[in-house]
Design an enzyme around this catalytic site. Structure first.
Site, PDB file in Angstrom:
ATOM      1  N   CYS A 247       4.529   5.122  24.261  1.00  0.00           N
ATOM      2  CA  CYS A 247       5.760   4.323  24.375  1.00  0.00           C
ATOM      3  C   CYS A 247       5.442   2.994  23.715  1.00  0.00           C
ATOM      4  O   CYS A 247       5.080   2.024  24.375  1.00  0.00           O
ATOM      5  CB  CYS A 247       6.132   4.131  25.844  1.00  0.00           C
ATOM      6  SG  CYS A 247       6.516   5.685  26.657  1.00  0.00           S
ATOM      7  N   PRO A 250       7.686  -2.658  20.698  1.00  0.00           N
ATOM      8  CA  PRO A 250       7.643  -3.002  19.263  1.00  0.00           C
ATOM      9  C   PRO A 250       6.248  -3.005  18.652  1.00  0.00           C
ATOM     10  O   PRO A 250       6.080  -3.435  17.512  1.00  0.00           O
ATOM     11  CB  PRO A 250       8.235  -4.410  19.257  1.00  0.00           C
ATOM     12  CG  PRO A 250       7.804  -4.995  20.570  1.00  0.00           C
ATOM     13  CD  PRO A 250       7.809  -3.862  21.556  1.00  0.00           C
ATOM     14  N   GLY A 251       5.237  -2.551  19.385  1.00  0.00           N
ATOM     15  CA  GLY A 251       3.937  -2.362  18.761  1.00  0.00           C
ATOM     16  C   GLY A 251       2.894  -3.411  19.064  1.00  0.00           C
ATOM     17  O   GLY A 251       1.868  -3.472  18.390  1.00  0.00           O
ATOM     18  N   LYS A 253       0.812  -3.538  21.578  1.00  0.00           N
ATOM     19  CA  LYS A 253      -0.451  -2.892  21.950  1.00  0.00           C
ATOM     20  C   LYS A 253      -0.932  -1.962  20.836  1.00  0.00           C
ATOM     21  O   LYS A 253      -2.127  -1.836  20.603  1.00  0.00           O
ATOM     22  CB  LYS A 253      -0.286  -2.138  23.273  1.00  0.00           C
ATOM     23  CG  LYS A 253       0.044  -3.094  24.414  1.00  0.00           C
ATOM     24  CD  LYS A 253       0.159  -2.449  25.752  1.00  0.00           C
ATOM     25  CE  LYS A 253       0.721  -3.421  26.770  1.00  0.00           C
ATOM     26  NZ  LYS A 253       2.168  -3.719  26.596  1.00  0.00           N
ATOM     27  N   ASP A 271       7.986   6.223  19.888  1.00  0.00           N
ATOM     28  CA  ASP A 271       8.994   5.572  20.728  1.00  0.00           C
ATOM     29  C   ASP A 271      10.295   6.324  20.524  1.00  0.00           C
ATOM     30  O   ASP A 271      10.555   6.849  19.448  1.00  0.00           O
ATOM     31  CB  ASP A 271       9.177   4.095  20.363  1.00  0.00           C
ATOM     32  CG  ASP A 271       9.787   3.318  21.531  1.00  0.00           C
ATOM     33  OD1 ASP A 271       9.031   2.655  22.280  1.00  0.00           O
ATOM     34  OD2 ASP A 271      11.023   3.393  21.712  1.00  0.00           O
ATOM     35  N   CYS A 384       4.729  -3.323  33.356  1.00  0.00           N
ATOM     36  CA  CYS A 384       4.911  -4.763  33.565  1.00  0.00           C
ATOM     37  C   CYS A 384       5.830  -4.964  34.766  1.00  0.00           C
ATOM     38  O   CYS A 384       6.766  -5.755  34.715  1.00  0.00           O
ATOM     39  CB  CYS A 384       5.446  -5.451  32.312  1.00  0.00           C
ATOM     40  SG  CYS A 384       7.041  -4.843  31.788  1.00  0.00           S
TER      41      CYS A 384
HETATM   42  N1  SAM Z   1       3.883  -0.755  24.409  1.00  0.00           N
HETATM   43  C1  SAM Z   1       4.909  -1.640  23.893  1.00  0.00           C
HETATM   44  C2  SAM Z   1       4.265  -2.911  23.385  1.00  0.00           C
HETATM   45  O1  SAM Z   1       3.193  -3.291  23.849  1.00  0.00           O
HETATM   46  O2  SAM Z   1       4.812  -3.539  22.458  1.00  0.00           O
HETATM   47  C3  SAM Z   1       5.985  -1.923  24.917  1.00  0.00           C
HETATM   48  C4  SAM Z   1       6.606  -0.650  25.430  1.00  0.00           C
HETATM   49  S1  SAM Z   1       7.966  -0.871  26.535  1.00  0.00           S
HETATM   50  C5  SAM Z   1       7.154  -1.226  28.018  1.00  0.00           C
HETATM   51  C6  SAM Z   1       8.441   0.787  26.822  1.00  0.00           C
HETATM   52  C7  SAM Z   1       8.971   1.499  25.591  1.00  0.00           C
HETATM   53  O3  SAM Z   1       9.156   2.882  25.963  1.00  0.00           O
HETATM   54  C8  SAM Z   1      10.328   1.035  25.072  1.00  0.00           C
HETATM   55  O4  SAM Z   1      10.199   0.603  23.744  1.00  0.00           O
HETATM   56  C9  SAM Z   1      11.212   2.289  25.151  1.00  0.00           C
HETATM   57  O5  SAM Z   1      12.061   2.422  24.035  1.00  0.00           O
HETATM   58  C10 SAM Z   1      10.190   3.404  25.174  1.00  0.00           C
HETATM   59  N2  SAM Z   1      10.586   4.673  25.823  1.00  0.00           N
HETATM   60  C11 SAM Z   1      11.328   4.864  26.931  1.00  0.00           C
HETATM   61  N3  SAM Z   1      11.411   6.172  27.237  1.00  0.00           N
HETATM   62  C12 SAM Z   1      10.704   6.831  26.279  1.00  0.00           C
HETATM   63  C13 SAM Z   1      10.425   8.202  26.032  1.00  0.00           C
HETATM   64  N4  SAM Z   1      10.893   9.166  26.822  1.00  0.00           N
HETATM   65  N5  SAM Z   1       9.672   8.522  24.957  1.00  0.00           N
HETATM   66  C14 SAM Z   1       9.205   7.544  24.138  1.00  0.00           C
HETATM   67  N6  SAM Z   1       9.455   6.235  24.326  1.00  0.00           N
HETATM   68  C15 SAM Z   1      10.178   5.882  25.378  1.00  0.00           C
END
Ligand code: SAM
Length: 472
Positions: A247, A250-251, A253, A271, A384
Protein backbone atom coordinates in the site's frame (compact mmCIF):
# COMPACT_ATOMS: atom_id res chain seq x y z
CA UNK A 1 -0.16 25.04 28.14
CA UNK A 2 -3.24 24.29 26.03
CA UNK A 3 -3.75 26.48 22.95
CA UNK A 4 -6.30 24.47 21.01
CA UNK A 5 -9.17 22.40 22.36
CA UNK A 6 -8.59 18.62 22.22
CA UNK A 7 -9.28 17.00 18.84
CA UNK A 8 -13.04 17.14 18.15
CA UNK A 9 -14.64 13.69 17.85
CA UNK A 10 -18.18 12.46 17.29
CA UNK A 11 -19.63 11.31 20.62
CA UNK A 12 -19.71 7.59 19.70
CA UNK A 13 -16.14 7.73 18.35
CA UNK A 14 -14.99 9.37 21.55
CA UNK A 15 -16.74 6.71 23.69
CA UNK A 16 -15.25 3.93 21.58
CA UNK A 17 -11.74 5.37 21.92
CA UNK A 18 -12.16 6.00 25.63
CA UNK A 19 -13.20 2.34 26.11
CA UNK A 20 -10.05 1.28 24.24
CA UNK A 21 -7.76 3.44 26.34
CA UNK A 22 -9.40 2.47 29.61
CA UNK A 23 -9.74 -1.26 28.82
CA UNK A 24 -9.85 -3.73 31.70
CA UNK A 25 -6.32 -5.13 31.20
CA UNK A 26 -4.82 -1.63 31.09
CA UNK A 27 -6.80 -0.25 34.03
CA UNK A 28 -5.88 -3.23 36.20
CA UNK A 29 -2.20 -2.38 35.60
CA UNK A 30 -2.11 1.45 35.78
CA UNK A 31 -5.39 2.33 37.53
CA UNK A 32 -8.42 4.16 36.16
CA UNK A 33 -7.25 7.65 37.03
CA UNK A 34 -3.95 7.34 35.16
CA UNK A 35 -5.62 5.70 32.15
CA UNK A 36 -8.21 8.51 32.00
CA UNK A 37 -5.54 11.19 32.28
CA UNK A 38 -3.43 9.59 29.54
CA UNK A 39 -6.45 9.46 27.26
CA UNK A 40 -7.25 13.14 27.77
CA UNK A 41 -3.58 14.03 27.19
CA UNK A 42 -3.65 12.03 23.96
CA UNK A 43 -6.66 13.97 22.62
CA UNK A 44 -4.95 17.28 23.47
CA UNK A 45 -1.69 16.21 21.83
CA UNK A 46 -3.46 15.23 18.61
CA UNK A 47 -4.80 18.75 17.98
CA UNK A 48 -1.32 20.29 18.36
CA UNK A 49 1.62 19.95 15.96
CA UNK A 50 4.58 17.78 17.01
CA UNK A 51 7.63 19.65 18.30
CA UNK A 52 9.79 18.85 15.24
CA UNK A 53 9.39 18.45 11.49
CA UNK A 54 11.36 15.52 10.16
CA UNK A 55 13.02 15.32 6.76
CA UNK A 56 14.57 12.19 5.32
CA UNK A 57 17.70 12.57 3.24
CA UNK A 58 18.00 10.81 -0.09
CA UNK A 59 21.41 9.30 0.80
CA UNK A 60 21.50 7.63 -2.61
CA UNK A 61 22.31 11.04 -4.16
CA UNK A 62 24.27 12.88 -1.45
CA UNK A 63 25.80 12.28 2.00
CA UNK A 64 23.86 13.55 5.06
CA UNK A 65 26.34 16.26 6.07
CA UNK A 66 26.30 17.80 2.62
CA UNK A 67 22.49 17.80 2.56
CA UNK A 68 22.35 19.35 6.04
CA UNK A 69 24.56 22.19 4.83
CA UNK A 70 22.65 22.69 1.55
CA UNK A 71 19.30 22.61 3.34
CA UNK A 72 20.49 25.15 5.88
CA UNK A 73 21.46 27.49 3.02
CA UNK A 74 18.12 26.95 1.26
CA UNK A 75 16.15 27.76 4.39
CA UNK A 76 18.15 30.84 5.37
CA UNK A 77 16.16 33.87 4.40
CA UNK A 78 12.84 32.00 4.09
CA UNK A 79 10.11 34.21 5.58
CA UNK A 80 8.69 31.80 8.14
CA UNK A 81 6.23 34.07 9.90
CA UNK A 82 8.21 34.77 13.07
CA UNK A 83 10.72 37.39 14.21
CA UNK A 84 14.29 37.32 12.92
CA UNK A 85 15.80 35.77 16.08
CA UNK A 86 13.26 32.96 16.11
CA UNK A 87 13.72 32.21 12.43
CA UNK A 88 17.51 32.14 12.73
CA UNK A 89 17.23 29.50 15.47
CA UNK A 90 15.35 27.03 13.27
CA UNK A 91 18.26 25.01 11.90
CA UNK A 92 18.23 21.38 10.73
CA UNK A 93 19.71 19.05 13.37
CA UNK A 94 20.86 15.45 12.76
CA UNK A 95 18.83 12.76 14.56
CA UNK A 96 21.00 10.92 17.09
CA UNK A 97 20.04 7.40 15.91
CA UNK A 98 18.86 7.78 12.33
CA UNK A 99 21.73 8.82 10.07
CA UNK A 100 19.41 9.77 7.21
CA UNK A 101 17.17 12.12 9.23
CA UNK A 102 17.27 15.86 9.93
CA UNK A 103 14.96 17.39 12.53
CA UNK A 104 13.66 20.97 12.34
CA UNK A 105 12.06 22.53 15.41
CA UNK A 106 8.45 23.68 15.24
CA UNK A 107 8.51 26.79 17.42
CA UNK A 108 5.34 27.62 19.31
CA UNK A 109 2.81 28.40 20.51
CA UNK A 110 3.86 32.06 20.11
CA UNK A 111 2.00 35.13 21.31
CA UNK A 112 0.25 36.65 18.28
CA UNK A 113 -2.47 39.36 18.34
CA UNK A 114 -5.78 38.69 16.61
CA UNK A 115 -6.79 41.25 13.95
CA UNK A 116 -10.28 42.59 13.12
CA UNK A 117 -10.50 41.04 9.67
CA UNK A 118 -10.51 37.22 9.47
CA UNK A 119 -10.68 34.31 7.06
CA UNK A 120 -11.73 30.80 8.08
CA UNK A 121 -10.12 27.75 6.48
CA UNK A 122 -11.06 24.05 6.53
CA UNK A 123 -9.48 21.73 9.12
CA UNK A 124 -7.15 20.09 6.59
CA UNK A 125 -5.86 23.45 5.34
CA UNK A 126 -5.51 24.54 8.99
CA UNK A 127 -3.29 21.52 9.74
CA UNK A 128 -1.05 22.37 6.76
CA UNK A 129 -0.74 25.99 7.92
CA UNK A 130 0.35 24.75 11.35
CA UNK A 131 3.07 22.74 9.62
CA UNK A 132 4.51 25.69 7.69
CA UNK A 133 2.27 26.06 4.60
CA UNK A 134 0.62 29.28 3.38
CA UNK A 135 -3.14 29.41 2.81
CA UNK A 136 -4.09 28.22 -0.69
CA UNK A 137 -7.34 29.52 -2.18
CA UNK A 138 -9.25 26.17 -2.22
CA UNK A 139 -8.73 25.89 1.56
CA UNK A 140 -10.66 29.11 2.36
CA UNK A 141 -14.26 28.68 3.53
CA UNK A 142 -15.20 32.14 4.76
CA UNK A 143 -13.78 35.59 3.90
CA UNK A 144 -15.12 39.11 4.55
CA UNK A 145 -16.59 41.23 1.76
CA UNK A 146 -13.69 43.66 2.24
CA UNK A 147 -10.95 41.08 1.57
CA UNK A 148 -8.51 42.69 -0.86
CA UNK A 149 -4.94 42.20 -2.10
CA UNK A 150 -2.41 43.58 0.37
CA UNK A 151 -4.83 43.59 3.34
CA UNK A 152 -3.89 41.96 6.66
CA UNK A 153 -6.10 39.15 8.01
CA UNK A 154 -6.20 36.70 10.89
CA UNK A 155 -6.55 33.06 9.85
CA UNK A 156 -8.78 30.67 11.81
CA UNK A 157 -9.51 26.97 11.30
CA UNK A 158 -13.06 25.63 11.38
CA UNK A 159 -13.01 22.86 13.99
CA UNK A 160 -16.33 21.14 13.43
CA UNK A 161 -16.60 21.26 9.65
CA UNK A 162 -19.63 23.58 9.93
CA UNK A 163 -18.56 26.65 7.93
CA UNK A 164 -20.02 26.85 4.41
CA UNK A 165 -17.74 27.80 1.53
CA UNK A 166 -18.39 31.34 0.40
CA UNK A 167 -19.65 32.60 3.79
CA UNK A 168 -18.77 36.20 4.74
CA UNK A 169 -18.24 35.39 8.42
CA UNK A 170 -18.41 32.37 10.75
CA UNK A 171 -19.38 32.28 14.40
CA UNK A 172 -18.94 28.50 15.01
CA UNK A 173 -16.06 26.85 16.86
CA UNK A 174 -12.76 27.96 15.32
CA UNK A 175 -9.11 28.16 16.38
CA UNK A 176 -6.60 30.92 15.64
CA UNK A 177 -3.57 30.03 13.49
CA UNK A 178 -1.86 33.38 12.93
CA UNK A 179 -1.93 36.42 10.62
CA UNK A 180 -1.08 36.97 6.97
CA UNK A 181 -1.25 39.24 3.91
CA UNK A 182 -3.91 38.64 1.25
CA UNK A 183 -2.67 37.87 -2.24
CA UNK A 184 -6.20 37.48 -3.64
CA UNK A 185 -9.46 39.36 -3.30
CA UNK A 186 -12.67 37.69 -2.11
CA UNK A 187 -14.03 37.52 -5.68
CA UNK A 188 -10.87 35.72 -6.87
CA UNK A 189 -10.98 33.24 -3.97
CA UNK A 190 -14.62 32.34 -4.62
CA UNK A 191 -14.38 32.60 -8.40
CA UNK A 192 -17.60 31.33 -9.98
CA UNK A 193 -15.69 29.72 -12.88
CA UNK A 194 -14.47 26.93 -10.59
CA UNK A 195 -11.72 26.21 -8.11
CA UNK A 196 -8.84 28.63 -8.24
CA UNK A 197 -5.28 27.63 -7.34
CA UNK A 198 -2.44 29.56 -5.73
CA UNK A 199 -1.64 31.24 -2.43
CA UNK A 200 -4.51 33.42 -1.17
CA UNK A 201 -2.98 34.42 2.19
CA UNK A 202 0.79 34.52 2.78
CA UNK A 203 1.36 33.89 6.49
CA UNK A 204 3.52 36.56 8.13
CA UNK A 205 2.96 36.00 11.87
CA UNK A 206 2.24 32.44 12.88
CA UNK A 207 1.20 30.73 16.09
CA UNK A 208 3.71 27.97 15.24
CA UNK A 209 6.68 28.60 12.97
CA UNK A 210 8.55 25.99 10.98
CA UNK A 211 10.13 26.02 7.51
CA UNK A 212 7.95 25.31 4.50
CA UNK A 213 9.40 22.47 2.39
CA UNK A 214 7.32 23.08 -0.71
CA UNK A 215 9.76 22.76 -3.67
CA UNK A 216 12.81 22.76 -1.34
CA UNK A 217 15.49 20.34 -2.69
CA UNK A 218 12.85 17.83 -3.91
CA UNK A 219 15.47 15.32 -5.11
CA UNK A 220 17.46 15.41 -1.86
CA UNK A 221 14.94 15.62 0.99
CA UNK A 222 11.51 14.16 1.68
CA UNK A 223 9.25 15.51 4.42
CA UNK A 224 8.18 12.43 6.40
CA UNK A 225 6.98 11.76 9.94
CA UNK A 226 9.69 10.27 12.15
CA UNK A 227 7.95 6.89 12.76
CA UNK A 228 7.53 6.46 8.98
CA UNK A 229 11.30 6.67 8.58
CA UNK A 230 11.72 4.18 11.42
CA UNK A 231 9.58 1.71 9.40
CA UNK A 232 12.12 1.64 6.53
CA UNK A 233 14.97 0.87 8.92
CA UNK A 234 12.97 -1.80 10.76
CA UNK A 235 12.18 -3.52 7.44
CA UNK A 236 15.97 -3.50 6.81
CA UNK A 237 16.08 -4.04 3.02
CA UNK A 238 19.44 -4.92 1.43
CA UNK A 239 20.79 -4.19 -2.07
CA UNK A 240 19.77 -6.85 -4.60
CA UNK A 241 16.64 -8.06 -2.77
CA UNK A 242 13.03 -8.25 -4.03
CA UNK A 243 10.83 -6.14 -1.78
CA UNK A 244 7.06 -5.59 -1.93
CA UNK A 245 5.37 -2.43 -0.63
CA UNK A 246 1.67 -3.37 -0.73
CA UNK A 247 0.00 0.00 0.00
CA UNK A 248 2.65 2.31 -1.25
CA UNK A 249 1.36 5.67 -2.49
CA UNK A 250 2.55 8.42 -2.44
CA UNK A 251 5.78 6.50 -1.94
CA UNK A 252 7.44 7.97 1.16
CA UNK A 253 8.37 4.53 2.43
CA UNK A 254 8.89 3.02 -1.05
CA UNK A 255 11.53 5.61 -1.93
CA UNK A 256 13.17 5.13 1.47
CA UNK A 257 13.34 1.35 0.91
CA UNK A 258 14.88 1.85 -2.56
CA UNK A 259 17.40 4.32 -1.08
CA UNK A 260 18.41 1.85 1.66
CA UNK A 261 18.95 -0.71 -1.14
CA UNK A 262 21.24 1.78 -2.97
CA UNK A 263 18.80 1.50 -5.91
CA UNK A 264 19.90 -2.14 -6.47
CA UNK A 265 17.35 -4.95 -6.64
CA UNK A 266 13.59 -4.54 -7.14
CA UNK A 267 11.02 -2.65 -5.10
CA UNK A 268 7.48 -3.46 -6.25
CA UNK A 269 5.08 -0.72 -5.15
CA UNK A 270 1.32 -1.33 -5.33
CA UNK A 271 -1.59 0.98 -4.67
CA UNK A 272 -5.20 0.67 -5.64
CA UNK A 273 -5.69 4.31 -6.69
CA UNK A 274 -4.33 5.06 -10.15
CA UNK A 275 -3.72 8.80 -9.63
CA UNK A 276 -1.74 8.00 -6.48
CA UNK A 277 0.40 5.51 -8.40
CA UNK A 278 1.25 8.30 -10.86
CA UNK A 279 2.30 10.51 -7.93
CA UNK A 280 4.46 7.68 -6.60
CA UNK A 281 6.17 7.29 -10.00
CA UNK A 282 6.85 11.05 -10.01
CA UNK A 283 8.40 10.83 -6.54
CA UNK A 284 10.60 7.89 -7.57
CA UNK A 285 11.76 9.74 -10.71
CA UNK A 286 12.46 12.93 -8.72
CA UNK A 287 14.74 10.96 -6.41
CA UNK A 288 16.42 9.07 -9.31
CA UNK A 289 15.28 5.67 -7.99
CA UNK A 290 14.97 3.41 -11.01
CA UNK A 291 14.64 0.12 -9.06
CA UNK A 292 11.00 0.97 -8.17
CA UNK A 293 8.27 -0.70 -10.24
CA UNK A 294 4.86 0.80 -9.46
CA UNK A 295 1.53 -0.82 -10.37
CA UNK A 296 -2.10 0.08 -9.81
CA UNK A 297 -3.57 -2.96 -8.07
CA UNK A 298 -5.91 -4.05 -5.31
CA UNK A 299 -3.28 -5.78 -3.20
CA UNK A 300 -5.79 -8.25 -1.78
CA UNK A 301 -5.69 -9.79 -5.26
CA UNK A 302 -1.91 -9.50 -5.75
CA UNK A 303 -1.26 -13.22 -5.26
CA UNK A 304 -1.72 -15.55 -8.25
CA UNK A 305 -4.56 -18.09 -8.00
CA UNK A 306 -3.96 -21.73 -9.00
CA UNK A 307 -5.60 -21.09 -12.40
CA UNK A 308 -3.61 -18.00 -13.30
CA UNK A 309 -0.66 -18.50 -15.71
CA UNK A 310 2.06 -17.32 -13.29
CA UNK A 311 1.15 -19.96 -10.67
CA UNK A 312 3.92 -22.51 -9.98
CA UNK A 313 6.48 -20.37 -11.76
CA UNK A 314 8.97 -18.29 -9.86
CA UNK A 315 8.66 -14.58 -10.26
CA UNK A 316 11.22 -13.24 -12.74
CA UNK A 317 11.23 -9.73 -11.35
CA UNK A 318 9.85 -8.30 -14.60
CA UNK A 319 6.09 -8.89 -14.53
CA UNK A 320 3.45 -7.01 -12.58
CA UNK A 321 0.80 -8.54 -10.30
CA UNK A 322 -0.48 -11.13 -9.61
CA UNK A 323 2.71 -12.70 -8.26
CA UNK A 324 3.38 -16.37 -7.41
CA UNK A 325 3.37 -17.21 -3.70
CA UNK A 326 6.65 -16.69 -1.80
CA UNK A 327 8.09 -14.19 -4.31
CA UNK A 328 9.47 -11.55 -1.96
CA UNK A 329 12.36 -11.31 0.53
CA UNK A 330 10.58 -8.56 2.46
CA UNK A 331 7.03 -7.24 2.48
CA UNK A 332 5.83 -3.95 3.93
CA UNK A 333 2.13 -3.61 4.73
CA UNK A 334 1.70 0.07 5.65
CA UNK A 335 -2.00 -0.51 5.94
CA UNK A 336 -4.91 1.77 5.10
CA UNK A 337 -6.15 2.77 8.55
CA UNK A 338 -8.35 5.17 10.49
CA UNK A 339 -5.44 7.65 10.64
CA UNK A 340 -6.24 8.72 14.20
CA UNK A 341 -2.56 9.31 15.00
CA UNK A 342 -2.16 12.18 12.50
CA UNK A 343 -1.08 15.54 13.99
CA UNK A 344 -2.07 18.28 14.07
CA UNK A 345 -5.67 17.17 13.68
CA UNK A 346 -8.30 19.47 15.11
CA UNK A 347 -11.32 17.39 14.08
CA UNK A 348 -11.89 13.76 13.13
CA UNK A 349 -14.68 13.66 10.56
CA UNK A 350 -14.99 9.89 10.07
CA UNK A 351 -17.78 7.86 11.64
CA UNK A 352 -17.43 4.98 14.07
CA UNK A 353 -18.62 2.62 11.31
CA UNK A 354 -15.76 3.75 9.07
CA UNK A 355 -13.21 3.45 11.86
CA UNK A 356 -14.36 -0.12 12.55
CA UNK A 357 -14.26 -1.04 8.85
CA UNK A 358 -10.46 -1.09 8.70
CA UNK A 359 -9.79 -4.21 10.79
CA UNK A 360 -11.27 -6.71 8.29
CA UNK A 361 -9.64 -4.94 5.31
CA UNK A 362 -6.24 -5.02 7.04
CA UNK A 363 -6.64 -8.75 7.76
CA UNK A 364 -7.30 -9.52 4.09
CA UNK A 365 -4.23 -7.54 3.06
CA UNK A 366 -2.17 -9.21 5.80
CA UNK A 367 -3.16 -12.71 4.61
CA UNK A 368 -1.97 -11.82 1.09
CA UNK A 369 1.27 -10.43 2.52
CA UNK A 370 2.01 -13.73 4.30
CA UNK A 371 1.39 -15.72 1.11
CA UNK A 372 3.67 -13.49 -0.98
CA UNK A 373 6.54 -13.60 1.55
CA UNK A 374 9.38 -16.12 1.09
CA UNK A 375 10.16 -18.53 3.92
CA UNK A 376 12.73 -16.74 6.08
CA UNK A 377 11.46 -13.38 4.80
CA UNK A 378 10.55 -10.30 6.86
CA UNK A 379 7.05 -8.80 7.09
CA UNK A 380 6.52 -5.36 8.61
CA UNK A 381 3.00 -4.19 9.47
CA UNK A 382 2.45 -0.50 10.28
CA UNK A 383 -0.38 2.00 10.77
CA UNK A 384 -0.66 5.70 11.61
CA UNK A 385 -3.47 5.17 14.06
CA UNK A 386 -3.84 4.65 17.82
CA UNK A 387 -6.65 2.09 18.08
CA UNK A 388 -6.09 -1.33 19.65
CA UNK A 389 -8.23 -2.99 16.95
CA UNK A 390 -5.91 -1.95 14.11
CA UNK A 391 -2.67 -2.52 16.02
CA UNK A 392 -2.12 -4.94 18.94
CA UNK A 393 -5.34 -6.89 18.19
CA UNK A 394 -4.10 -7.44 14.63
CA UNK A 395 -0.80 -8.80 15.95
CA UNK A 396 -2.62 -11.19 18.32
CA UNK A 397 -4.84 -12.34 15.43
CA UNK A 398 -1.82 -12.79 13.10
CA UNK A 399 0.07 -14.92 15.64
CA UNK A 400 -3.03 -17.12 16.14
CA UNK A 401 -3.80 -17.42 12.42
CA UNK A 402 -0.31 -17.92 10.96
CA UNK A 403 1.78 -20.26 13.14
CA UNK A 404 4.69 -19.73 10.70
CA UNK A 405 5.04 -16.11 11.90
CA UNK A 406 7.13 -15.01 14.86
CA UNK A 407 7.53 -11.50 16.24
CA UNK A 408 11.00 -9.98 15.93
CA UNK A 409 12.88 -7.23 17.77
CA UNK A 410 12.96 -3.90 15.96
CA UNK A 411 15.99 -1.76 15.22
CA UNK A 412 15.83 1.12 15.97
CA UNK A 413 13.23 1.04 18.74
CA UNK A 414 12.35 4.67 19.47
CA UNK A 415 8.69 4.22 20.44
CA UNK A 416 7.02 2.65 23.47
CA UNK A 417 6.01 -0.98 23.82
CA UNK A 418 2.65 -2.32 22.61
CA UNK A 419 -0.46 -1.36 24.58
CA UNK A 420 -2.27 -3.65 27.02
CA UNK A 421 -5.73 -4.93 26.11
CA UNK A 422 -5.24 -7.39 23.25
CA UNK A 423 -4.09 -10.34 25.41
CA UNK A 424 -0.45 -10.19 24.25
CA UNK A 425 2.24 -11.26 26.71
CA UNK A 426 4.71 -8.78 28.20
CA UNK A 427 7.49 -10.21 25.99
CA UNK A 428 5.34 -9.89 22.87
CA UNK A 429 4.39 -6.31 23.68
CA UNK A 430 8.05 -5.42 24.20
CA UNK A 431 8.75 -6.42 20.60
CA UNK A 432 6.15 -3.96 19.29
CA UNK A 433 6.72 -0.28 18.71
CA UNK A 434 3.89 2.15 19.53
CA UNK A 435 4.41 5.89 19.15
CA UNK A 436 2.03 7.42 21.67
CA UNK A 437 1.93 11.20 21.04
CA UNK A 438 2.95 13.25 24.06
CA UNK A 439 2.87 17.02 23.67
CA UNK A 440 5.82 18.97 25.12
CA UNK A 441 6.66 22.62 25.54
CA UNK A 442 4.40 25.66 26.00
CA UNK A 443 4.81 29.39 26.46
CA UNK A 444 7.43 30.24 29.07
CA UNK A 445 6.42 32.53 31.93
CA UNK A 446 8.55 35.39 30.51
CA UNK A 447 6.46 35.31 27.32
CA UNK A 448 9.24 33.84 25.15
CA UNK A 449 8.62 30.68 23.21
CA UNK A 450 11.04 28.00 24.41
CA UNK A 451 13.01 26.02 21.83
CA UNK A 452 11.78 22.40 21.73
CA UNK A 453 14.28 19.86 23.04
CA UNK A 454 15.62 17.26 20.60
CA UNK A 455 15.38 14.64 23.38
CA UNK A 456 11.57 14.96 23.18
CA UNK A 457 11.41 14.56 19.41
CA UNK A 458 10.94 10.76 19.48
CA UNK A 459 7.90 10.91 21.74
CA UNK A 460 6.32 14.20 20.64
CA UNK A 461 5.47 12.82 17.21
CA UNK A 462 2.43 11.37 15.43
CA UNK A 463 0.60 8.29 16.72
CA UNK A 464 2.01 5.24 14.96
CA UNK A 465 2.43 1.47 15.30
CA UNK A 466 5.01 -1.02 13.94
CA UNK A 467 5.21 -4.83 14.18
CA UNK A 468 7.93 -6.97 12.60
CA UNK A 469 7.53 -10.69 11.81
CA UNK A 470 9.67 -13.42 10.26
CA UNK A 471 8.09 -16.35 8.38
CA UNK A 472 9.62 -19.73 9.19
N1 SAM B 1 3.00 3.78 2.45
C1 SAM B 1 2.58 5.09 1.99
C2 SAM B 1 3.70 6.08 2.21
O1 SAM B 1 4.53 5.89 3.09
O2 SAM B 1 3.79 7.07 1.45
C3 SAM B 1 1.29 5.53 2.66
C4 SAM B 1 0.19 4.53 2.45
S1 SAM B 1 -1.39 5.01 3.07
C5 SAM B 1 -1.22 4.68 4.76
C6 SAM B 1 -2.38 3.66 2.58
C7 SAM B 1 -2.51 3.51 1.07
O3 SAM B 1 -3.21 2.26 0.84
C8 SAM B 1 -3.34 4.57 0.36
O4 SAM B 1 -2.54 5.20 -0.61
C9 SAM B 1 -4.48 3.78 -0.30
O5 SAM B 1 -4.78 4.25 -1.60
C10 SAM B 1 -3.91 2.38 -0.36
N2 SAM B 1 -4.88 1.26 -0.38
C11 SAM B 1 -6.04 1.13 0.29
N3 SAM B 1 -6.60 -0.07 0.06
C12 SAM B 1 -5.76 -0.72 -0.79
C13 SAM B 1 -5.79 -1.99 -1.41
N4 SAM B 1 -6.80 -2.85 -1.22
N5 SAM B 1 -4.78 -2.33 -2.24
C14 SAM B 1 -3.76 -1.46 -2.46
N6 SAM B 1 -3.69 -0.24 -1.90
C15 SAM B 1 -4.67 0.12 -1.07
Amino acid sequence: MLVFPPVALKADVRDHLRNTFTNEELVSEVGEEVADREFDALLSSLSHPPSFSCVRINTHLAPPQQVQHTLQQELTGQQLGGCHGEEASLVPLPHSQLPDVLMLPILGPRRVCVLDSEVVVGAQCGSSVLRGAHVFAPGILSAPKTLQVGGLVSVFSDVENKCTRGAKSFEGQKVFLGNGVCEMSRSEVFCSKGPIRGVAVRMTDRLYITPCFDRVLPHLVFLQNLPSVVVGHVLGPRPGECVLDMCAAPGGKTTHIATLMSNQGVVVALDKIRSKVEKLRENAAKQHLSCIQAFCCNSIQAVATPTSPSQNSTWDGANGPPFPEESFDRVLLDAPCSGLGQRPNMAVSCSLKEICSYQPLQRKLFSTAVRLLKVGGVLVYSTCTVTLAENEEQVAWALRTFPSLTLQPQEPHLGEQGMLGAGLSHDQRRLLQRFHPRMRGGVASDGHTPMPCLDDADSDTIGFFIAKFVKS
